[in-house]
Write an enzyme that holds these catalytic residues in place. Structure first.
Site, short mmCIF file in Angstrom:
data_model
loop_
_atom_site.label_atom_id
_atom_site.label_comp_id
_atom_site.label_asym_id
_atom_site.label_seq_id
_atom_site.Cartn_x
_atom_site.Cartn_y
_atom_site.Cartn_z
N VAL A 89 -0.50 -7.21 -2.61
CA VAL A 89 0.56 -8.10 -3.11
C VAL A 89 1.43 -8.58 -1.94
CG1 VAL A 89 2.62 -8.24 -4.56
CG2 VAL A 89 0.62 -7.01 -5.40
N PHE A 111 -1.69 2.17 5.72
CA PHE A 111 -2.41 3.21 4.97
C PHE A 111 -3.35 2.54 3.97
CE2 PHE A 111 -2.28 6.15 1.14
CZ PHE A 111 -3.30 6.96 1.59
N VAL A 134 7.88 3.52 6.12
CA VAL A 134 9.25 3.44 5.59
C VAL A 134 9.89 4.81 5.35
CG1 VAL A 134 9.12 1.14 4.55
CG2 VAL A 134 8.33 3.14 3.24
N THR A 167 7.44 8.64 -0.03
CA THR A 167 7.54 7.18 0.08
C THR A 167 8.47 6.65 -1.02
OG1 THR A 167 5.31 7.13 0.95
CG2 THR A 167 6.19 5.03 0.18
N TYR A 220 3.70 9.19 -8.48
CA TYR A 220 3.98 7.74 -8.41
C TYR A 220 5.03 7.36 -9.45
CZ TYR A 220 2.87 2.70 -8.30
OH TYR A 220 2.92 1.34 -8.18
N GLN A 237 27.73 2.49 -6.25
CA GLN A 237 28.58 3.18 -5.28
C GLN A 237 28.97 2.29 -4.11
OE1 GLN A 237 27.01 7.11 -4.45
NE2 GLN A 237 27.95 7.12 -2.42
#
Ligand SMILES: O=c1ccn([C@@H]2O[C@H](COP(=O)(O)OP(=O)(O)O[C@H]3OC[C@@H](O)[C@H](O)[C@H]3O)[C@@H](O)[C@H]2O)c(=O)[nH]1
Length: 393
Positions: A89, A111, A134, A167, A220, A237
């Site tokens: 995507v 990956f 990330v 992740t 997931y 916050q």
């Protein structure tokens, strides 16, 4: 705002021809331009093949004939970070943002993503590719962050569940921290999997879901659920400007060869005349959207004022058996033959039984609805995988 973005997303879907006769620089996202990026076989590029040593040498510039991008004025031109930008995507989103004239940083740990998906932009002055995971922080000055980075196929995300959870949590935490610091708008690619095996059908955004938190899919599902919680906590916050897209089953060119999800599995099996592996009794359902529709939805959502989660998915619902038959039929049309049959295998643990979005919020708030039907999208995806197969040694 959404209307001006919509104008620049304009496609010409009416006739699915190879070359749109109206292609102009003013319409930087015409379908024919997009197609050239993923349906051009490498063999069509200038190259020499050394069959003895099984090597292909591309002539200089062969992989980088940059497509024409729109020239935006500095106020309209955004600096956009796409995490997972070299994935299935992500790479289509990168194509669209580049063609629209924005400055794009594509971040990926490769990956499940691949450099080949964005190779056509490498070296372009509006494009940067960064190998980065990330789960570690990074600092880049941007205006918008599309946070897509995470393996999405059940086969991949279950292969290393702890990493998938890291992740989901740390990846999103780092990108939200970055958004807070540089005051970028943040869009989370969430998923229909946050609804688990749903007891409500179709699924509305107000549904809280039915997830087995100790099952094999939980890494997931719960990772994405906590990612949403993080996004709204940063919003409450620290006033981070967040958008949340709940993405339903999506397919299209550039799905990984070994992705393991049903669309690529079935197409590849049918193209190779192998039997199609249906898990369970074939009666469970999914609604499959074509990747261009999803990318439309993501860009519209990012540029809207809609802060609530939004389902992005199509309402055409099929049983897996019906879907398998349709793939066989389309492969027959594309190749002239297909002897594949359906074989039923044991069901997967916690496999959701029914899935279809209620996408009325996307229609009302983004004026978005899918333009592609499954058959047209599948035909194009079959074509893509056929080219891939023909190019394999
Ligand atoms: O070879 C196969 C693969 C899959 N299937 C079945 O086809 C259905 C769809 O499976 P997929 O693996 O393609 O996708 P899933 O719906 O399970 O998960 C997907 O859902 C939505 C996305 O957001 C997620 O990224 C992805 O996890 C399931 O019922 C599965 O059991 C087969 O019958 N045969």
């Amino acid at each position: 705002m959404v209307d001006s973005v919509r104008a620049s997303l304009k496609h010409r879907y009416s006739s699915f021809t190879e070359q749109s006769p109206h292609e102009t620089l003013e319409d930087p996202v015409s379908l024919s331009t997009l197609r050239k990026l993923y349906l051009t076989p490498h063999s069509a590029l200038p190259h020499t093949t050394d069959r003895e040593n099984i090597t292909i040498t591309y002539q200089p510039g062969a992989l980088s004939p940059y497509p024409p991008v729109k020239l935006l004025n500095p106020i309209e031109k955004k600096r956009v970070l796409v995490t997972g930008g070299a994935g299935f995507v992500g790479s289509h989103l990168v194509d669209r943002l580049m063609l629209m004239g924005h400055s794009v940083i594509c971040l990926d740990n490769f990956f499940t993503g691949s450099k080949a998906n964005v190779a056509h932009w490498i070296g372009h002055p509006n494009f940067e590719l960064i190998r980065h995971d990330v789960v570690d922080p990074i600092l880049v000055e941007v205006d918008q962050i599309y946070h897509l980075a995470c393996p999405a196929s059940p086969v991949h995300y279950q292969s290393n569940p702890v990493k998938t959870l890291k992740t989901g949590f740390f990846g999103t935490y780092n990108m939200l921290g970055l958004s807070k610091r540089v005051k970028a708008r943040f869009l989370l690619a969430s998923t229909s999997e946050i609804y688990g095996d749903p007891e409500e059908h179709p699924q509305k955004e107000s549904y809280w879901g039915h997830v087995n938190c100790v099952g094999p899919r939980a890494c997931y599902d719960e990772g994405k659920r906590v990612a949403e919680t993080l996004a709204y906590s940063y919003h409450r916050q620290d006033n981070v400007d967040v958008r949340v897209a709940r993405i339903f089953n999506t397919f299209g060119p550039r799905m990984n060869w070994n992705d393991g999800r049903v669309v690529s599995n079935f197409i590849l099996q049918a193209l190779k005349d192998e039997d199609l592996t249906v898990y369970g009794n074939g009666k469970s359902t999914r609604s499959f959207q074509y990747v261009h529709d999803l990318v439309d939805g993501l860009i519209l959502l990012m540029n809207s004022d809609c802060k609530e989660p939004v389902n992005i998915g199509t309402q055409e619902e099929f049983t897996i058996d019906q879907f398998a038959e349709m793939v066989i039929e389309l492969v027959k049309r594309a190749t002239g033959k297909c002897e594949s049959k359906l074989i039923h295998m044991p069901a997967l643990e916690d496999d959701p039984q029914r899935r279809k979005p209620d996408n009325s919020r996307a229609k009302e708030r983004l004026n978005w609805e899918p333009k592609w039907n499954v058959v047209d999208g599948l035909a194009e995806t079959v074509k893509y995988f056929k080219i891939q197969l023909e190019e394999r040694p």
